[in-house]
Design a protein around this motif. Sequence first.
Motif, PDB file in Angstrom:
ATOM      1  N   GLY A 103       2.370  11.326 -18.082  1.00  0.00           N
ATOM      2  CA  GLY A 103       1.760  10.225 -17.351  1.00  0.00           C
ATOM      3  C   GLY A 103       2.674   9.755 -16.236  1.00  0.00           C
ATOM      4  O   GLY A 103       3.895   9.669 -16.415  1.00  0.00           O
ATOM      5  N   VAL A 104       2.097   9.471 -15.071  1.00  0.00           N
ATOM      6  CA  VAL A 104       2.853   8.985 -13.920  1.00  0.00           C
ATOM      7  C   VAL A 104       2.235   7.661 -13.477  1.00  0.00           C
ATOM      8  O   VAL A 104       1.034   7.596 -13.201  1.00  0.00           O
ATOM      9  N   LEU A 105       3.071   6.617 -13.424  1.00  0.00           N
ATOM     10  CA  LEU A 105       2.600   5.329 -12.925  1.00  0.00           C
ATOM     11  C   LEU A 105       2.583   5.381 -11.404  1.00  0.00           C
ATOM     12  O   LEU A 105       3.623   5.394 -10.762  1.00  0.00           O
ATOM     13  N   ILE A 106       1.386   5.437 -10.815  1.00  0.00           N
ATOM     14  CA  ILE A 106       1.300   5.551  -9.352  1.00  0.00           C
ATOM     15  C   ILE A 106       1.055   4.215  -8.680  1.00  0.00           C
ATOM     16  O   ILE A 106       1.302   4.050  -7.483  1.00  0.00           O
ATOM     17  N   HIS A 163       7.535   5.098  -4.776  1.00  0.00           N
ATOM     18  CA  HIS A 163       7.666   6.324  -4.005  1.00  0.00           C
ATOM     19  C   HIS A 163       6.419   7.194  -4.061  1.00  0.00           C
ATOM     20  O   HIS A 163       6.385   8.267  -3.468  1.00  0.00           O
ATOM     21  N   PHE A 164       5.362   6.763  -4.762  1.00  0.00           N
ATOM     22  CA  PHE A 164       4.118   7.527  -4.781  1.00  0.00           C
ATOM     23  C   PHE A 164       3.141   7.063  -3.698  1.00  0.00           C
ATOM     24  O   PHE A 164       2.146   7.735  -3.445  1.00  0.00           O
ATOM     25  N   LEU A 186     -10.730  -3.452   5.500  1.00  0.00           N
ATOM     26  CA  LEU A 186     -10.605  -3.174   4.068  1.00  0.00           C
ATOM     27  C   LEU A 186      -9.319  -2.402   3.782  1.00  0.00           C
ATOM     28  O   LEU A 186      -8.976  -1.465   4.500  1.00  0.00           O
ATOM     29  N   PRO A 187      -8.605  -2.754   2.698  1.00  0.00           N
ATOM     30  CA  PRO A 187      -7.353  -2.072   2.372  1.00  0.00           C
ATOM     31  C   PRO A 187      -7.592  -0.729   1.660  1.00  0.00           C
ATOM     32  O   PRO A 187      -8.415  -0.638   0.751  1.00  0.00           O
ATOM     33  N   ILE A 188      -6.833   0.286   2.096  1.00  0.00           N
ATOM     34  CA  ILE A 188      -6.957   1.637   1.537  1.00  0.00           C
ATOM     35  C   ILE A 188      -5.553   2.202   1.331  1.00  0.00           C
ATOM     36  O   ILE A 188      -4.706   2.121   2.218  1.00  0.00           O
ATOM     37  N   TRP A 189      -5.319   2.788   0.163  1.00  0.00           N
ATOM     38  CA  TRP A 189      -4.046   3.422  -0.162  1.00  0.00           C
ATOM     39  C   TRP A 189      -4.230   4.928  -0.307  1.00  0.00           C
ATOM     40  O   TRP A 189      -5.297   5.391  -0.726  1.00  0.00           O
ATOM     41  N   THR A 190      -3.189   5.677  -0.001  1.00  0.00           N
ATOM     42  CA  THR A 190      -3.121   7.088  -0.359  1.00  0.00           C
ATOM     43  C   THR A 190      -1.889   7.294  -1.230  1.00  0.00           C
ATOM     44  O   THR A 190      -0.767   6.971  -0.820  1.00  0.00           O
ATOM     45  N   TYR A 191      -2.113   7.814  -2.457  1.00  0.00           N
ATOM     46  CA  TYR A 191      -1.024   8.113  -3.387  1.00  0.00           C
ATOM     47  C   TYR A 191      -0.822   9.626  -3.450  1.00  0.00           C
ATOM     48  O   TYR A 191      -1.794  10.404  -3.397  1.00  0.00           O
ATOM     49  N   GLU A 192       0.414  10.041  -3.611  1.00  0.00           N
ATOM     50  CA  GLU A 192       0.722  11.459  -3.809  1.00  0.00           C
ATOM     51  C   GLU A 192       1.669  11.587  -4.987  1.00  0.00           C
ATOM     52  O   GLU A 192       2.750  10.982  -5.004  1.00  0.00           O
ATOM     53  N   ALA A 193       1.257  12.367  -6.003  1.00  0.00           N
ATOM     54  CA  ALA A 193       2.081  12.548  -7.196  1.00  0.00           C
ATOM     55  C   ALA A 193       1.792  13.900  -7.820  1.00  0.00           C
ATOM     56  O   ALA A 193       0.615  14.227  -8.073  1.00  0.00           O
TER      57      ALA A 193
END
Length: 677
Positions: A81-84, A94-95, A105-112
């Motif tokens: 499991g990775v907490l993103i 750092h993700f 509208l707020p938008i996130w991009t996560y990379e893991a």
Amino acid sequence: MNATSTRRIDIAQAQADHAREILRREWLITNGLGGYGSGTISGMVARRYHGLLIAALPAPFGRVVMLNHLAEHLRLPDGRGVLIGGEEPGAQEHFVREFRIEDGLPIWTYEAEGYLIEKRLLLIHGQNTLHVTYRLLSGHGCARLELRPSVHFRQHEHAVSEPLETGYTLLIHERRYEVSSAALPHALRLFVHDESACFTHEGGRRREIHYPTEADRGYPSRGVLWSPGTFSIELLPNRPVTLVASTEEWASVLALDPDAALAADLARRQRLIAAAAPGVQAAPASELVLAADQFIITPAGRLEDAARARAAGDEVRTVIAGYHWFTDWGRDTMISLEGLTLTTGRHQEAGWILRTFAHYIRDGLIPNFFPDGKCAGLYHTADATLWFFHALDRYLDVTHDRGTLELLLPKLVDIAGHHLRGTHFGIGVDPADGLLRQGEEGYQLTWMDAKVDGWVVTPRRGKAVEINALWYNALRLLAGWLREERGEEAAQPFAEHARRARDSFNRRFWSEERGHLLDVVDGEGGDDPALRPNQIFAIALRHPVLDEARWPAVLEKVRAELLTPVGLRTLARGHPDFQPRYFGDLRARDAAYHQGTVWAWLIGPFIDAWLKVHPDDRAGARRFLEGLIAHLDHGGIGSISEVFDAEEPFTPRACIAQAWSVAEVLRCWAKTAEPLR
């Protein structure tokens, strides 16, 4: 849809220290009722006001934190499991690869671990309903997203250390989940738009978290959250999943599927931009049009007001002065009205706001503000009522709505009469010189209104410079309206009062020795010669009270001593009370609030005065806005903060989004635009 308005923060390309600073910047979404969601880009909670759903509930509850946090784990095919994203400080930072505000509208991009995931937030307009939508952009193998909601139902201004309600319960019925407590007759309803989603009930887990900004501000900074369990959702390409959180009834919660809700919201936002003045329909001004929308609300819970207004063919509208903690303030509303509603083409709502506040006039005063969760206003203000005249003038100039003028004219005459005779808080005209004085022990009546533990930091009791500039302007406006509607005989007494006030003003306030206006005359300690921005209103208003020959000297003094890239200082640096930073606990902050601290909204009247002295320098006036446009990447991203430190680097402070900051920059952007050919 027309072109998308996007403000993009590329965190992946930032240096490590800068990236950490960026991740602590804040975002804001609102619902048109006074409710909102807000937090840091990283997902770490820092304030008592951070949460995904702060619902605007009927009086006496007001704004209540309903969904505090949402921890986001990516469960990989190998079981790791990775907490993103979520509230744990540092672990997930750092993700986050990118954050952007797209059409507001707020938008996130996560990379893991080879997975790229997009998250989008939407608060449905007119509802206390949140959509959190996740989309798998790329990745191999079957992964699951695990979402753990956490709650601490409390009014949003209450301390995070407030004891956790012991009676939380969870009801489950066919994929519908309700979290409730004995202390609040409103439940948090949760639903996942994905049939593969499952929920693990964990019996109610408690954990303590730290709120660092609360610690910096001198408030309790440790609080306990309660979580009912975890949603687990399979992530597949081209199949977005949405978690819904709401305080509305189930019929409303499920009325719109996520795609339809988003499409409706984006269409509404595009209409807002299309209705605005031509000079603000393109970025960056179009971003401010959407930021302005966050402050115009239908106040939840004022049922009597709504019934009365609708019976007259109106709707109730008001203006939230700032996020996160302000409610609707009379002064802020009237100063902001032109930028928030007239520059944006929302003329009908401007009329509703003016007529709403007119209903609350008591003894010649409009309310200073309405406490959260209350229906009655507080009236301790000397200038809000005078700003009401200014706001009405700007409204009539754009709409030519003579019906509203005729409706309000008796109230305006009554206001002037109360000021001439004297009303509450020592507000009244001095018969010796025709100037307006104000002040009562223990009250802060001008816009410089800091008070803590009974200490009024800048009492300014006496005859304040901007109060008398506003009084003269109001008298001239009233005389003009009466002349148009009722003839010269009705106008003449107020015109005479205006003439007398102007003569006295120029004799009493001008300091030949200093080359600028005194801030207060006939104060408790005599005349106050402090160099403050309040004198700019003697030039900036429609009817300037200051003799024109003195405009250049006053303007140059303000420019040289008070102007910064993000607004005007509230006190010159050479004054012994000058404070360079707005920081620390409440007492330290209030000691600096109007003692040097820069206020963004003051750039508006400064530009008005500049263009009166330099009418052909529209381009030069536009340059005074550049620092505030650059600020849209900082503080509350896409909006403009309340105040800034008085010295470089002019760090943004206090509210992350302030109505009159946004309104005045937006208004002046339109004012300094090149005329259409």
